[in-house]
Every structure is written in structure tokens, then in C-alpha cells.
Design an enzyme around this catalytic site. Structure first.
Site, PDB file in Angstrom:
ATOM      1  N   TYR A  65       0.823  -1.217   0.000  1.00 62.55           N
ATOM      2  CA  TYR A  65       0.000   0.000   0.000  1.00 62.55           C
ATOM      3  C   TYR A  65       0.858   1.269   0.000  1.00 62.55           C
ATOM      4  O   TYR A  65       0.471   2.279  -0.592  1.00 62.55           O
ATOM      5  CB  TYR A  65      -1.008  -0.040   1.167  1.00 62.55           C
ATOM      6  CG  TYR A  65      -2.113  -1.030   0.884  1.00 62.55           C
ATOM      7  CD1 TYR A  65      -2.107  -2.305   1.447  1.00 62.55           C
ATOM      8  CD2 TYR A  65      -3.134  -0.713  -0.002  1.00 62.55           C
ATOM      9  CE1 TYR A  65      -3.089  -3.225   1.139  1.00 62.55           C
ATOM     10  CE2 TYR A  65      -4.121  -1.622  -0.319  1.00 62.55           C
ATOM     11  CZ  TYR A  65      -4.100  -2.884   0.256  1.00 62.55           C
ATOM     12  OH  TYR A  65      -5.074  -3.803  -0.078  1.00 62.55           O
ATOM     13  N   GLN A 100     -15.323   1.951  -5.790  1.00 59.25           N
ATOM     14  CA  GLN A 100     -14.608   0.828  -5.201  1.00 59.25           C
ATOM     15  C   GLN A 100     -13.109   1.154  -5.148  1.00 59.25           C
ATOM     16  O   GLN A 100     -12.335   0.438  -4.539  1.00 59.25           O
ATOM     17  CB  GLN A 100     -14.826  -0.433  -6.057  1.00 59.25           C
ATOM     18  CG  GLN A 100     -16.267  -0.866  -6.190  1.00 59.25           C
ATOM     19  CD  GLN A 100     -16.447  -1.913  -7.283  1.00 59.25           C
ATOM     20  OE1 GLN A 100     -16.136  -3.082  -7.102  1.00 59.25           O
ATOM     21  NE2 GLN A 100     -16.897  -1.474  -8.441  1.00 59.25           N
ATOM     22  N   ASN A 101     -12.729   2.238  -5.812  1.00 64.07           N
ATOM     23  CA  ASN A 101     -11.316   2.600  -5.925  1.00 64.07           C
ATOM     24  C   ASN A 101     -10.810   3.251  -4.637  1.00 64.07           C
ATOM     25  O   ASN A 101     -11.536   4.005  -3.987  1.00 64.07           O
ATOM     26  CB  ASN A 101     -11.102   3.536  -7.116  1.00 64.07           C
ATOM     27  CG  ASN A 101     -11.526   2.876  -8.417  1.00 64.07           C
ATOM     28  OD1 ASN A 101     -11.660   1.664  -8.499  1.00 64.07           O
ATOM     29  ND2 ASN A 101     -11.769   3.694  -9.435  1.00 64.07           N
ATOM     30  N   HIS A 118     -14.616   1.031  -0.280  1.00 64.07           N
ATOM     31  CA  HIS A 118     -13.515   0.131   0.076  1.00 64.07           C
ATOM     32  C   HIS A 118     -12.337   0.881   0.697  1.00 64.07           C
ATOM     33  O   HIS A 118     -11.216   0.373   0.761  1.00 64.07           O
ATOM     34  CB  HIS A 118     -13.057  -0.661  -1.158  1.00 64.07           C
ATOM     35  CG  HIS A 118     -14.087  -1.618  -1.644  1.00 64.07           C
ATOM     36  ND1 HIS A 118     -14.071  -2.158  -2.922  1.00 64.07           N
ATOM     37  CD2 HIS A 118     -15.180  -2.159  -1.050  1.00 64.07           C
ATOM     38  CE1 HIS A 118     -15.110  -2.968  -3.069  1.00 64.07           C
ATOM     39  NE2 HIS A 118     -15.795  -2.988  -1.968  1.00 64.07           N
ATOM     40  N   CYS A 129      -5.996   3.544  19.048  1.00 65.62           N
ATOM     41  CA  CYS A 129      -7.000   4.500  19.529  1.00 65.62           C
ATOM     42  C   CYS A 129      -8.190   4.610  18.575  1.00 65.62           C
ATOM     43  O   CYS A 129      -9.083   5.447  18.784  1.00 65.62           O
ATOM     44  CB  CYS A 129      -6.361   5.875  19.723  1.00 65.62           C
ATOM     45  SG  CYS A 129      -5.884   6.677  18.183  1.00 65.62           S
ATOM     46  N   SER A 187     -15.564  -4.894 -13.280  1.00 59.65           N
ATOM     47  CA  SER A 187     -15.753  -6.240 -13.854  1.00 59.65           C
ATOM     48  C   SER A 187     -16.931  -6.969 -13.236  1.00 59.65           C
ATOM     49  O   SER A 187     -17.357  -8.005 -13.730  1.00 59.65           O
ATOM     50  CB  SER A 187     -14.482  -7.061 -13.617  1.00 59.65           C
ATOM     51  OG  SER A 187     -14.228  -7.146 -12.209  1.00 59.65           O
ATOM     52  N   ASN A 211     -18.032   0.139 -20.059  1.00 59.26           N
ATOM     53  CA  ASN A 211     -16.882  -0.698 -19.707  1.00 59.26           C
ATOM     54  C   ASN A 211     -16.169  -1.103 -20.986  1.00 59.26           C
ATOM     55  O   ASN A 211     -16.781  -1.117 -22.054  1.00 59.26           O
ATOM     56  CB  ASN A 211     -17.425  -1.958 -18.989  1.00 59.26           C
ATOM     57  CG  ASN A 211     -16.490  -2.426 -17.888  1.00 59.26           C
ATOM     58  OD1 ASN A 211     -16.093  -1.662 -17.033  1.00 59.26           O
ATOM     59  ND2 ASN A 211     -16.109  -3.683 -17.962  1.00 59.26           N
TER      60      ASN A 211
END
Ligand code: BV8
Length: 244
Positions: A65, A100-101, A118, A129, A187, A211
Site C-alpha cells: 500500500y 470501489q477505488n 472500500h 486508539c 468487472s 466498460n
């Protein structure tokens, strides 16, 4: 049923809307499970995007990440993000962009009515905390929490597989009230997002997907437009603004 005026719009976006900005999409791997394609390697989601993976190898997950958060500084919103931001600014009715990004390209394009179901790369969550805070640097070097001072307990504020997506009640309410449900660059492989079109259809909304290829849930859409989001979305925004 579909003669309803278009006033309330829900727009679901996925990795495909950020592809033209240079951000990679997911990929179904040889063994059928999903992986995150970093261009160099493909990380199975089981290794980098589950609570179990974080317990097993936090350094790998943080590095995964940290790399994606740093990559955000090298990319820009594209024409699809900008078109949705202009629609958000001008649309007189209800509008919600459910993404969703975990990237920040919708907001950097100027969109305001955005919900990250998400989570976000630019947010950290302290497990000591329970504070969530805007974050733009690495987490892999165990920084102290700005709120409680405890070091090494910050995790990416991201919804991993097996975890409950954020603000599901707000999303469900918006879908129930929607006249139009639009899906862009996804998708349809991951739930509960992949099931939204069915509930939108159930509550009488018109449904449209844009799409590169028909998604797994394509049968549920009244209309499917195939092509790059950078071309399809500005065209669609022009059309829908003409009805405002
Ligand atoms: C949960 C954050 C339970 C991390 C993500 C029902 C059936 C089967 C399985 C399940 C089910 N219900 C739940 C599951 C399990 C699981 C799931 O769905 N698994 C899949 C793999 C089968 N779901 C979960 O675990 C969810 N949680 O169910 O919790 C629960 C319930 C109660 C209480 C507690 C717990 C949580 C899922 C969220 C996981 N986190 N992201 C990160 O990003 O690192 S999901 C992640 O993957 C993304 O956010 C996104 O959602 C998904 C990837 O999909 P897309 O965005 O669609 O991207 P993809 O690459 O697949 O497709 C891109 C599309 O764009 C393609 O179609 C391509 O053609 C197109 N495209 C490409 N370029 C362009 C384009 N289109 C236009 N223009 C272009 N230029």
C-alpha cells in the site's frame, strides 16, 4: 416502470475508470483467484488484501500500500473523472459516486459527492486508539499515531476481503431512491458492489454500464456501452446534462 424522470443518480466506479490515468486494474490469476497487477508482479489478494495477510506479513502489506499511495503522486485524473466532477457540480438532483477505488482521482478532478466503499489510500487507521486520519506518507516505517502517539499500530484505512465495506446503509438508501444506476469500469467480480445493479433494477431504476467489455453482471443492465471510459463517460455526461 422506466418512464421515470431522471433526478436521482447513483454511479458505481471501479479500477477501469483509473486505468487511463496509468493505475493498474485487478486480474484474474491463472489459479482463478484475483490478483493486483503492479505491472512488475501480480500480488494474489490473499497475500496483500486480507486481515489474515496483515497478521501474517504486515511488512509486505504495508509495502504494497505504501507503493500504491506513492504512485498517486505520479498520476492525474483523466477525462472520465473530470466529466463526472462536472456532472456532480451541475446536477440539480440527488447524485452519489460510489467508488470501489482507493485512489483519490475523483476528488482531485473536483467531485464532491463521492463515497469510498472500500476505503482510501490517503487515510490511515490507528488500531490503538481507533482514530482514522488523512495520510500521504509511508506506514511501513511504523510512524507514531498523531492522535495517541503509539507507534506501529497504524494500518491502511482500506476494506480488505472478508471485511465489511463502508457506509453500506447510505449506499442502499441511495440505490433504493435512484432513477438511474450507472456502472463504469468495473468487472462485477467483487461483492457486495457486484450486486448493486440487481437491487437498483429491483427498485425500478434504469441501469447503464460503460466498460471496455461487458462485465460479469452485464445481463442486469438495460444498456451496455463498450469502450474506454475516457471517451464514453464525457459523451454520456453531455447526454444526461441535456435532460437536466
Ligand atoms: C465482505 C480494497 C463480508 C483493497 C477491495 C458473494 C459471492 C462470492 C464472494 C463473495 C460474496 N460476498 C462476499 C464475497 C467475498 C468477497 C468477494 O467478492 N470475493 C470475490 C473475489 C469473489 N467480498 C468481500 O470480501 C467483501 N466483504 O463480503 O464482507 C462481511 C459481511 C458482513 C460483515 C463482515 C463482513 C469486501 C470486498 C472489498 C475488498 N477490497 N479493494 C485494494 O484495493 O487493495 S475490492 C477491489 O477489487 C476493488 O476495490 C474492486 O472492488 C475489486 C476489483 O474490481 P474492479 O474495480 O471491477 O476492477 P477489475 O480490474 O476487476 O475490472 C476492471 C474493469 O474495467 C474490467 O471489466 C475492464 O474491462 C474494465 N476496464 C479496464 N480499463 C478500462 C475499463 N473500462 C473502461 N475504460 C477503461 N479504460
Amino acid at each position: 416502470m422506466h418512464g421515470r424522470e431522471t433526478s436521482n443518480i447513483v454511479i458505481l466506479t471501479g479500477a477501469g475508470i483509473s486505468q487511463e490515468s496509468g493505475l493498474h486494474t485487478f486480474r484474474t490469476m491463472a489459479n482463478g483467484s484475483m490478483g493486483w497487477d503492479t505491472g512488475l508482479t501480480v500480488h494474489p489478494i490473499e497475500d496483500v488484501a486480507t486481515p489474515e495477510a496483515f497478521r501474517r506479513d504486515p511488512a509486505l502489506v504495508q509495502a504494497f500500500y505504501d507503493a500504491r499511495r506513492a504512485r498517486l503522486k505520479e498520476v492525474e485524473p483523466n477525462a472520465a473523472h473530470r466529466a463526472l466532477a462536472s456532472l456532480d457540480a451541475a446536477w440539480p438532483g440527488e447524485l452519489l459516486i460510489v467508488t470501489q477505488n482507493v485512489d483519490d482521482l475523483h476528488e482531485r478532478a473536483g467531485a464532491r459527492r463521492v463515497l469510498h466503499m472500500h476505503g482510501e489510500l490517503k487515510s490511515a487507521w490507528c488500531l490503538a486508539c481507533d482514530t482514522r486520519m488523512t495520510w500521504s506518507d509511508d506506514l511501513g516505517d511504523h510512524p507514531p499515531c498523531p492522535a495517541c502517539g503509539v507507534a506501529g499500530r497504524l494500518r491502511p484505512d482500506i476494506v480488505w476481503f472478508g471485511e465489511m465495506p463502508y457506509e453500506m446503509e447510505r449506499i442502499d438508501r441511495a440505490i433504493m431512491a435512484a432513477d438511474l444506476f450507472v456502472s463504469i469500469g468495473t468487472s462485477g467480480a467483487v461483492y457486495p458492489a457486484a450486486g448493486f445493479v440487481q437491487s437498483a433494477h429491483h427498485f425500478g431504476a434504469r441501469t447503464l454500464e460503460m466498460n471496455l467489455e461487458p462485465s460479469l453482471g452485464s445481463v442486469w443492465f438495460d444498456e451496455t456501452r463498450t469502450g474506454p471510459a475516457g471517451k464514453l463517460v464525457p459523451e454520456w455526461v453531455e447526454q444526461v446534462m441535456a435532460t437536466a
